[in-house]
Design a protein around this motif. Structure first.
Motif, PDB file in Angstrom:
ATOM      1  N   ILE A 141      35.528  94.574 -29.408  1.00  0.00           N
ATOM      2  CA  ILE A 141      35.247  94.877 -28.013  1.00  0.00           C
ATOM      3  C   ILE A 141      36.529  94.836 -27.192  1.00  0.00           C
ATOM      4  O   ILE A 141      37.115  95.854 -26.927  1.00  0.00           O
ATOM      5  CB  ILE A 141      34.120  93.993 -27.449  1.00  0.00           C
ATOM      6  N   GLN A 142      36.997  93.676 -26.812  1.00  0.00           N
ATOM      7  CA  GLN A 142      38.253  93.590 -26.070  1.00  0.00           C
ATOM      8  C   GLN A 142      39.013  92.358 -26.520  1.00  0.00           C
ATOM      9  O   GLN A 142      38.433  91.424 -27.030  1.00  0.00           O
ATOM     10  CB  GLN A 142      37.988  93.539 -24.570  1.00  0.00           C
ATOM     11  N   ASN A 143      40.317  92.391 -26.337  1.00  0.00           N
ATOM     12  CA  ASN A 143      41.187  91.277 -26.744  1.00  0.00           C
ATOM     13  C   ASN A 143      40.945  90.888 -28.195  1.00  0.00           C
ATOM     14  O   ASN A 143      40.952  89.714 -28.544  1.00  0.00           O
ATOM     15  CB  ASN A 143      40.975  90.066 -25.832  1.00  0.00           C
ATOM     16  N   HIS A 144      40.710  91.851 -29.031  1.00  0.00           N
ATOM     17  CA  HIS A 144      40.508  91.664 -30.466  1.00  0.00           C
ATOM     18  C   HIS A 144      39.298  90.789 -30.793  1.00  0.00           C
ATOM     19  O   HIS A 144      39.229  90.193 -31.860  1.00  0.00           O
ATOM     20  CB  HIS A 144      41.765  91.102 -31.132  1.00  0.00           C
ATOM     21  N   GLU A 145      38.351  90.698 -29.862  1.00  0.00           N
ATOM     22  CA  GLU A 145      37.119  89.959 -30.132  1.00  0.00           C
ATOM     23  C   GLU A 145      36.151  90.864 -30.870  1.00  0.00           C
ATOM     24  O   GLU A 145      36.116  92.067 -30.652  1.00  0.00           O
ATOM     25  CB  GLU A 145      36.487  89.478 -28.827  1.00  0.00           C
ATOM     26  N   LEU A 146      35.348  90.241 -31.743  1.00  0.00           N
ATOM     27  CA  LEU A 146      34.367  91.001 -32.506  1.00  0.00           C
ATOM     28  C   LEU A 146      32.983  90.836 -31.890  1.00  0.00           C
ATOM     29  O   LEU A 146      32.664  89.806 -31.307  1.00  0.00           O
ATOM     30  CB  LEU A 146      34.350  90.525 -33.961  1.00  0.00           C
ATOM     31  N   ASP A 147      32.181  91.863 -32.041  1.00  0.00           N
ATOM     32  CA  ASP A 147      30.797  91.829 -31.586  1.00  0.00           C
ATOM     33  C   ASP A 147      29.965  92.562 -32.634  1.00  0.00           C
ATOM     34  O   ASP A 147      30.495  93.300 -33.465  1.00  0.00           O
ATOM     35  CB  ASP A 147      30.660  92.514 -30.224  1.00  0.00           C
ATOM     36  N   VAL A 148      28.690  92.340 -32.600  1.00  0.00           N
ATOM     37  CA  VAL A 148      27.790  92.998 -33.538  1.00  0.00           C
ATOM     38  C   VAL A 148      26.933  93.986 -32.757  1.00  0.00           C
ATOM     39  O   VAL A 148      26.271  93.630 -31.788  1.00  0.00           O
ATOM     40  CB  VAL A 148      26.899  91.966 -34.267  1.00  0.00           C
ATOM     41  N   ASP A 149      26.977  95.232 -33.174  1.00  0.00           N
ATOM     42  CA  ASP A 149      26.204  96.293 -32.545  1.00  0.00           C
ATOM     43  C   ASP A 149      25.023  96.606 -33.469  1.00  0.00           C
ATOM     44  O   ASP A 149      25.207  96.866 -34.655  1.00  0.00           O
ATOM     45  CB  ASP A 149      27.100  97.521 -32.380  1.00  0.00           C
ATOM     46  N   ASN A 150      23.812  96.553 -32.927  1.00  0.00           N
ATOM     47  CA  ASN A 150      22.606  96.742 -33.719  1.00  0.00           C
ATOM     48  C   ASN A 150      21.721  97.790 -33.048  1.00  0.00           C
ATOM     49  O   ASN A 150      21.361  97.627 -31.884  1.00  0.00           O
ATOM     50  CB  ASN A 150      21.873  95.395 -33.821  1.00  0.00           C
ATOM     51  N   ASP A 151      21.407  98.859 -33.753  1.00  0.00           N
ATOM     52  CA  ASP A 151      20.572  99.938 -33.224  1.00  0.00           C
ATOM     53  C   ASP A 151      19.399 100.195 -34.163  1.00  0.00           C
ATOM     54  O   ASP A 151      19.546 100.109 -35.383  1.00  0.00           O
ATOM     55  CB  ASP A 151      21.341 101.263 -33.128  1.00  0.00           C
ATOM     56  N   MET A 152      18.273 100.564 -33.579  1.00  0.00           N
ATOM     57  CA  MET A 152      17.131 101.010 -34.356  1.00  0.00           C
ATOM     58  C   MET A 152      16.460 102.124 -33.566  1.00  0.00           C
ATOM     59  O   MET A 152      16.259 101.991 -32.354  1.00  0.00           O
ATOM     60  CB  MET A 152      16.148  99.882 -34.586  1.00  0.00           C
ATOM     61  N   SER A 153      16.135 103.222 -34.231  1.00  0.00           N
ATOM     62  CA  SER A 153      15.435 104.298 -33.534  1.00  0.00           C
ATOM     63  C   SER A 153      14.312 104.830 -34.405  1.00  0.00           C
ATOM     64  O   SER A 153      14.402 104.849 -35.634  1.00  0.00           O
ATOM     65  CB  SER A 153      16.393 105.420 -33.154  1.00  0.00           C
ATOM     66  N   GLY A 154      13.251 105.237 -33.736  1.00  0.00           N
ATOM     67  CA  GLY A 154      12.115 105.871 -34.407  1.00  0.00           C
ATOM     68  C   GLY A 154      11.826 107.185 -33.724  1.00  0.00           C
ATOM     69  O   GLY A 154      11.807 107.254 -32.487  1.00  0.00           O
ATOM     70  N   ASN A 155      11.625 108.224 -34.499  1.00  0.00           N
ATOM     71  CA  ASN A 155      11.328 109.553 -33.958  1.00  0.00           C
ATOM     72  C   ASN A 155      10.128 110.130 -34.706  1.00  0.00           C
ATOM     73  O   ASN A 155      10.094 110.092 -35.944  1.00  0.00           O
ATOM     74  CB  ASN A 155      12.525 110.494 -34.139  1.00  0.00           C
ATOM     75  N   GLU A 156       9.183 110.661 -33.944  1.00  0.00           N
ATOM     76  CA  GLU A 156       8.001 111.257 -34.550  1.00  0.00           C
ATOM     77  C   GLU A 156       8.196 112.756 -34.705  1.00  0.00           C
ATOM     78  O   GLU A 156       8.744 113.411 -33.807  1.00  0.00           O
ATOM     79  CB  GLU A 156       6.767 110.981 -33.708  1.00  0.00           C
ATOM     80  N   TYR A 157       7.735 113.300 -35.812  1.00  0.00           N
ATOM     81  CA  TYR A 157       7.814 114.732 -36.101  1.00  0.00           C
ATOM     82  C   TYR A 157       6.438 115.261 -36.492  1.00  0.00           C
ATOM     83  O   TYR A 157       5.617 114.537 -37.055  1.00  0.00           O
ATOM     84  CB  TYR A 157       8.796 115.005 -37.248  1.00  0.00           C
TER      85      TYR A 157
END
Length: 160
Positions: A141-157
């Motif tokens: 993220i900034q100043n060499h700090e780490l973060d965890v990015d977590n995404d989940m998506s659902g799409n209907e077809y």
């Protein structure tokens, strides 16, 4: 001579009709229904957002309050695909302290039964499916700090 042509003409007509049907069957394709669910979380900064859309205004909650028409099977398909995608995701080794460490999951469900990966190439017209993808990644993220990015998506077809 004419009597011999009648069966041949009937066979040709039958084959022509079958080829038109086969063309129609192979022309079916998956089209987005507009119903989606999305979740993003960053645990260190508690950044959370979620939406559930059915082609109109977002609704509250995730994902259970997504409109579940009796015919769509949204909830059963979403839950089945989410469970399998999350299982794939959990089987991966993730290191939150290593930049670039990432894990993914991808599954789809039809009639409440899930399979790994993306939608099949062929489908039956009128069938509804939900695809769920998950991702977790260690980012800077900034100043060499780490973060965890977590995404989940659902799409209907819908197969059309």
């Amino acid at each position: 001579m004419l009597n011999g042509l009648k069966p041949l003409a009937a066979t040709a007509l039958c084959l022509l009709g079958m080829s038109v049907f086969a063309e129609t069957a192979t022309a079916a394709q998956w089209v987005s229904s507009g119903r989606t669910a999305y979740f993003k979380q960053s645990p260190f900064y508690s950044a959370r957002e979620h939406t559930c859309t059915s082609g109109s205004a977002p609704t509250e909650g995730f994902p259970g309050s997504c409109p579940n028409d009796a015919f769509s099977g949204w909830t059963a398909n979403y839950n089945a695909a989410d469970l399998l995608a999350s299982t794939q995701f959990s089987a991966c080794y993730f290191d939150s302290q290593k930049l670039g460490s990432a894990c993914y999951g991808l599954a789809y469900a039809i009639n409440g039964y899930a399979s790994a990966g993306g939608l099949p190439a062929t489908c039956t017209v009128g069938t509804r499916a939900v695809v769920v993808s998950t991702r977790i990644e260690t980012i800077e993220i900034q100043n060499h700090e780490l973060d965890v990015d977590n995404d989940m998506s659902g799409n209907e077809y819908i197969c059309q």
